[in-house]
Design a protein around this motif. Structure first.
Motif, PDB file in Angstrom:
ATOM      1  N   VAL A  30       0.835  -1.201   0.000  1.00 10.93           N
ATOM      2  CA  VAL A  30       0.000   0.000   0.000  1.00 10.93           C
ATOM      3  C   VAL A  30       0.871   1.254   0.000  1.00 10.93           C
ATOM      4  O   VAL A  30       0.621   2.201  -0.769  1.00 10.93           O
ATOM      5  N   VAL A  31       1.900   1.274   0.821  1.00  8.74           N
ATOM      6  CA  VAL A  31       2.716   2.482   0.927  1.00  8.74           C
ATOM      7  C   VAL A  31       3.632   2.650  -0.281  1.00  8.74           C
ATOM      8  O   VAL A  31       3.942   3.780  -0.692  1.00  8.74           O
ATOM      9  N   TRP A  32       4.051   1.543  -0.904  1.00  8.57           N
ATOM     10  CA  TRP A  32       4.965   1.623  -2.053  1.00  8.57           C
ATOM     11  C   TRP A  32       4.229   1.399  -3.376  1.00  8.57           C
ATOM     12  O   TRP A  32       4.293   2.225  -4.281  1.00  8.57           O
ATOM     13  N   ILE A  57       5.680   5.413  -2.184  1.00 11.04           N
ATOM     14  CA  ILE A  57       6.702   5.721  -1.181  1.00 11.04           C
ATOM     15  C   ILE A  57       7.514   4.446  -0.919  1.00 11.04           C
ATOM     16  O   ILE A  57       7.023   3.520  -0.262  1.00 11.04           O
ATOM     17  N   LEU A  58       8.717   4.370  -1.436  1.00 11.39           N
ATOM     18  CA  LEU A  58       9.563   3.200  -1.203  1.00 11.39           C
ATOM     19  C   LEU A  58      10.179   3.313   0.187  1.00 11.39           C
ATOM     20  O   LEU A  58      11.258   3.874   0.370  1.00 11.39           O
ATOM     21  N   SER A  59       9.473   2.790   1.166  1.00 13.63           N
ATOM     22  CA  SER A  59       9.939   2.837   2.551  1.00 13.63           C
ATOM     23  C   SER A  59      10.864   1.657   2.824  1.00 13.63           C
ATOM     24  O   SER A  59      10.500   0.506   2.590  1.00 13.63           O
ATOM     25  N   VAL A  86       5.475  11.281  13.311  1.00 12.32           N
ATOM     26  CA  VAL A  86       6.489  12.334  13.460  1.00 12.32           C
ATOM     27  C   VAL A  86       7.472  12.307  12.293  1.00 12.32           C
ATOM     28  O   VAL A  86       7.763  13.348  11.677  1.00 12.32           O
ATOM     29  N   PHE A  87       7.965  11.113  11.974  1.00  4.88           N
ATOM     30  CA  PHE A  87       8.929  11.004  10.873  1.00  4.88           C
ATOM     31  C   PHE A  87       8.290  11.440   9.557  1.00  4.88           C
ATOM     32  O   PHE A  87       8.877  12.195   8.781  1.00  4.88           O
ATOM     33  N   GLY A  88       7.066  10.950   9.297  1.00  4.70           N
ATOM     34  CA  GLY A  88       6.393  11.298   8.059  1.00  4.70           C
ATOM     35  C   GLY A  88       6.080  12.779   7.949  1.00  4.70           C
ATOM     36  O   GLY A  88       6.234  13.387   6.885  1.00  4.70           O
ATOM     37  N   TRP A  89       5.643  13.387   9.056  1.00  7.30           N
ATOM     38  CA  TRP A  89       5.330  14.812   9.042  1.00  7.30           C
ATOM     39  C   TRP A  89       6.567  15.639   8.699  1.00  7.30           C
ATOM     40  O   TRP A  89       6.513  16.564   7.879  1.00  7.30           O
ATOM     41  N   LEU A  90       7.703  15.290   9.308  1.00  5.65           N
ATOM     42  CA  LEU A  90       8.946  16.025   9.034  1.00  5.65           C
ATOM     43  C   LEU A  90       9.413  15.829   7.594  1.00  5.65           C
ATOM     44  O   LEU A  90       9.872  16.769   6.940  1.00  5.65           O
ATOM     45  N   ALA A  91       9.286  14.582   7.105  1.00  2.00           N
ATOM     46  CA  ALA A  91       9.773  14.288   5.757  1.00  2.00           C
ATOM     47  C   ALA A  91       8.849  14.833   4.680  1.00  2.00           C
ATOM     48  O   ALA A  91       9.303  15.460   3.712  1.00  2.00           O
ATOM     49  N   VAL A 118      10.361  15.759   0.748  1.00  2.00           N
ATOM     50  CA  VAL A 118      11.413  14.808   0.392  1.00  2.00           C
ATOM     51  C   VAL A 118      10.747  13.641  -0.325  1.00  2.00           C
ATOM     52  O   VAL A 118       9.793  13.047   0.190  1.00  2.00           O
ATOM     53  N   THR A 119      11.217  13.305  -1.500  1.00  2.00           N
ATOM     54  CA  THR A 119      10.602  12.241  -2.285  1.00  2.00           C
ATOM     55  C   THR A 119      11.672  11.342  -2.892  1.00  2.00           C
ATOM     56  O   THR A 119      12.872  11.591  -2.761  1.00  2.00           O
ATOM     57  N   GLY A 120      11.194  10.289  -3.551  1.00  4.02           N
ATOM     58  CA  GLY A 120      12.076   9.419  -4.319  1.00  4.02           C
ATOM     59  C   GLY A 120      13.135   8.735  -3.492  1.00  4.02           C
ATOM     60  O   GLY A 120      12.910   8.322  -2.350  1.00  4.02           O
ATOM     61  N   VAL A 121      14.322   8.631  -4.086  1.00  2.00           N
ATOM     62  CA  VAL A 121      15.407   7.888  -3.461  1.00  2.00           C
ATOM     63  C   VAL A 121      15.861   8.549  -2.169  1.00  2.00           C
ATOM     64  O   VAL A 121      16.320   7.869  -1.235  1.00  2.00           O
ATOM     65  N   TYR A 122      15.708   9.860  -2.067  1.00  2.00           N
ATOM     66  CA  TYR A 122      16.122  10.564  -0.848  1.00  2.00           C
ATOM     67  C   TYR A 122      15.250  10.153   0.331  1.00  2.00           C
ATOM     68  O   TYR A 122      15.739   9.983   1.454  1.00  2.00           O
ATOM     69  N   LEU A 123      13.953   9.990   0.085  1.00  2.00           N
ATOM     70  CA  LEU A 123      13.061   9.538   1.151  1.00  2.00           C
ATOM     71  C   LEU A 123      13.380   8.101   1.545  1.00  2.00           C
ATOM     72  O   LEU A 123      13.358   7.758   2.733  1.00  2.00           O
ATOM     73  N   SER A 124      13.702   7.266   0.565  1.00  2.95           N
ATOM     74  CA  SER A 124      14.076   5.879   0.860  1.00  2.95           C
ATOM     75  C   SER A 124      15.317   5.829   1.738  1.00  2.95           C
ATOM     76  O   SER A 124      15.402   5.035   2.684  1.00  2.95           O
ATOM     77  N   ILE A 125      16.288   6.690   1.441  1.00  2.00           N
ATOM     78  CA  ILE A 125      17.520   6.740   2.238  1.00  2.00           C
ATOM     79  C   ILE A 125      17.213   7.201   3.662  1.00  2.00           C
ATOM     80  O   ILE A 125      17.777   6.676   4.637  1.00  2.00           O
ATOM     81  N   LEU A 126      16.304   8.163   3.800  1.00  2.00           N
ATOM     82  CA  LEU A 126      15.941   8.635   5.135  1.00  2.00           C
ATOM     83  C   LEU A 126      15.281   7.534   5.958  1.00  2.00           C
ATOM     84  O   LEU A 126      15.576   7.367   7.152  1.00  2.00           O
ATOM     85  N   THR A 127      14.360   6.781   5.347  1.00  2.00           N
ATOM     86  CA  THR A 127      13.705   5.690   6.078  1.00  2.00           C
ATOM     87  C   THR A 127      14.713   4.614   6.451  1.00  2.00           C
ATOM     88  O   THR A 127      14.626   4.018   7.530  1.00  2.00           O
TER      89      THR A 127
END
Length: 392
Positions: free
Chosen positions: A61-63, A68-70, A157-162, A167-176
């Motif tokens: 669902v999320v990806w 969102i590639l979590s 909290v993490f999602g709200w900040l991101a 922040v999207t794409g590969v950068y969001l994946s790196i953050l997760t």
């Protein structure tokens, strides 16, 4: 749940019927309530597989639906396991300590009981005092509440900040992935209050059911896992249906256009991210009592990467595809790494599947990506289309 949802998506009824038939069949063949054809250990393996299918649906669902590639959802899975594991370990240790101290001439005080419990649990890391994090470990309702609240709050909290920072794409994946790695490294320390690398063990021993055979406990958890999977499938089928489903799929395909149309993209992404984190925590809470142990290695980033591989192999963007991928890879992994697959002797080299399983998994992922981009679940679409073409 309105009737139109099920009629619009016949796959829901098919999935629930298949899950019900599978659950009844395993029960009838188990050692606890059936003819004993399926061993207790394999019932536990099947129960754990159902839990992995549940988190795979959340990942899909999320990806697969929201884009969102979590690489951090297994962290929520582990948090749920730790939350319920704390109560299991506390209550089991308390029963042992109380029984041993009652044999003394003077009844023990509550302080002595607490100190003895602390020594039993934390002696392995050279401590005997209860950390603050264990303040509610004595209460099952509060720990069950933590299974939902802690993953949910962390994701919120993490999602709200991101998401507010776009922040999207590969950068969001790196953050997760960074979040998961930080949590894993933190839990490896002995002073975290969760026994460091030792983790929590003996979770298969349910307090109050010491006289109940493991065969019976395993089938009970198997049923609980099946019910959770069925409920999770219905929940997410509802989420990805209708207007909300259209919006989150549009976010996946073209986030900028959806924002231009006036939708608050961050709210939709935050809702999906938080809800899937909560369901992942519930899946972990059911998984680890069947596994019997949890340690920080279970939360390592590689576990979340495996989760993405399962969904890709099964076919992302299809709830049943995520279930197929998780079940297929999980059961194959148990067979190859558990010694079920015979080694292959080539004369000059012997292929040991316990060593080569990850290589085989990686090659399977590459093959699916290149030749079956819709995954195993996509094969069902081809069959349906073929039948439709054959009709006069």
């Amino acid at each position: 749940m309105n009737r139109s949802l099920v009629f619009r998506n016949p796959s829901i009824l098919i999935f629930l019927a298949a899950l019900g038939l599978f659950t009844l069949s395993v029960t009838a063949l188990s050692e606890a309530t059936g003819i004993g054809f399926i061993s207790t250990s394999f019932v536990k393996t099947l129960g754990k597989t159902l839990c992995l299918c549940l988190i795979a649906i959340a990942m899909d669902v999320v990806w697969g639906y929201c884009g969102i590639l979590s690489l951090g959802h297994f962290a929520f899975f582990g948090i749920g396991g730790y939350a319920v594991g704390m109560w299991l370990m506390y209550a089991r240790t308390e029963a042992i300590v109380v029984e041993s101290l009652q044999s003394g001439a003077i009844p023990p005080t509550s302080g002595e009981i607490t100190d003895a419990i602390g020594s039993q649990i934390f002696g392995v890391v050279g401590s005997s005092e209860f950390p603050t994090i264990w303040a509610f470990a004595h209460s099952l309702p509060l720990q069950l509440l933590a299974v939902i609240l802690i993953p949910g709050l962390l994701a919120l909290v993490f999602g709200w900040l991101a998401f507010r920072s776009r922040v999207t794409g590969v950068y969001l994946s790196i953050l997760t992935q960074a979040m998961t790695l930080a949590l894993s490294l933190y839990l490896f320390q002995n002073d975290t209050g969760l026994r460091g690398n030792n983790g929590l063990s003996g979770l298969q021993n349910i307090p109050g059911f010491e006289a109940t055979p493991q065969a019976t406990i395993s089938i009970a958890f198997f049923w609980a896992s099946a019910l959770a999977l069925g409920a999770g499938y219905l929940l997410f089928a509802y989420v990805v249906d209708g207007k909300m489903g259209s919006v989150i799929r549009a976010i996946r395909d073209n986030e900028a256009r959806v924002r231009f149309l006036g939708y608050h993209v961050e709210s939709y992404k935050l809702f999906v991210f938080t809800l899937t984190a909560i369901v992942s925590g519930i899946a972990g809470a059911l998984y680890y009592p069947q596994a019997g142990i949890i340690n920080p290695a279970e939360i390592a980033p590689i576990a979340s990467i495996y989760l993405a591989v399962w969904v890709a192999i099964g076919g992302r963007g299809r709830l049943y595809g995520a279930v197929i991928g998780a079940a297929f890879v999980s059961l194959l992994s148990s067979w190859f790494t558990g010694g079920g697959a015979p080694n292959i002797n080539l004369g000059f080299y012997e292929i040991k599947w316990t060593d080569w399983w990850l290589v085989l998994l990686g090659l399977s992922f590459v093959a699916v990506t290149l030749f079956f981009p819709k995954g195993i679940g996509g094969l069902f679409d081809l069959i349906v289309m073929k039948k439709a073409e054959d009709k006069p």
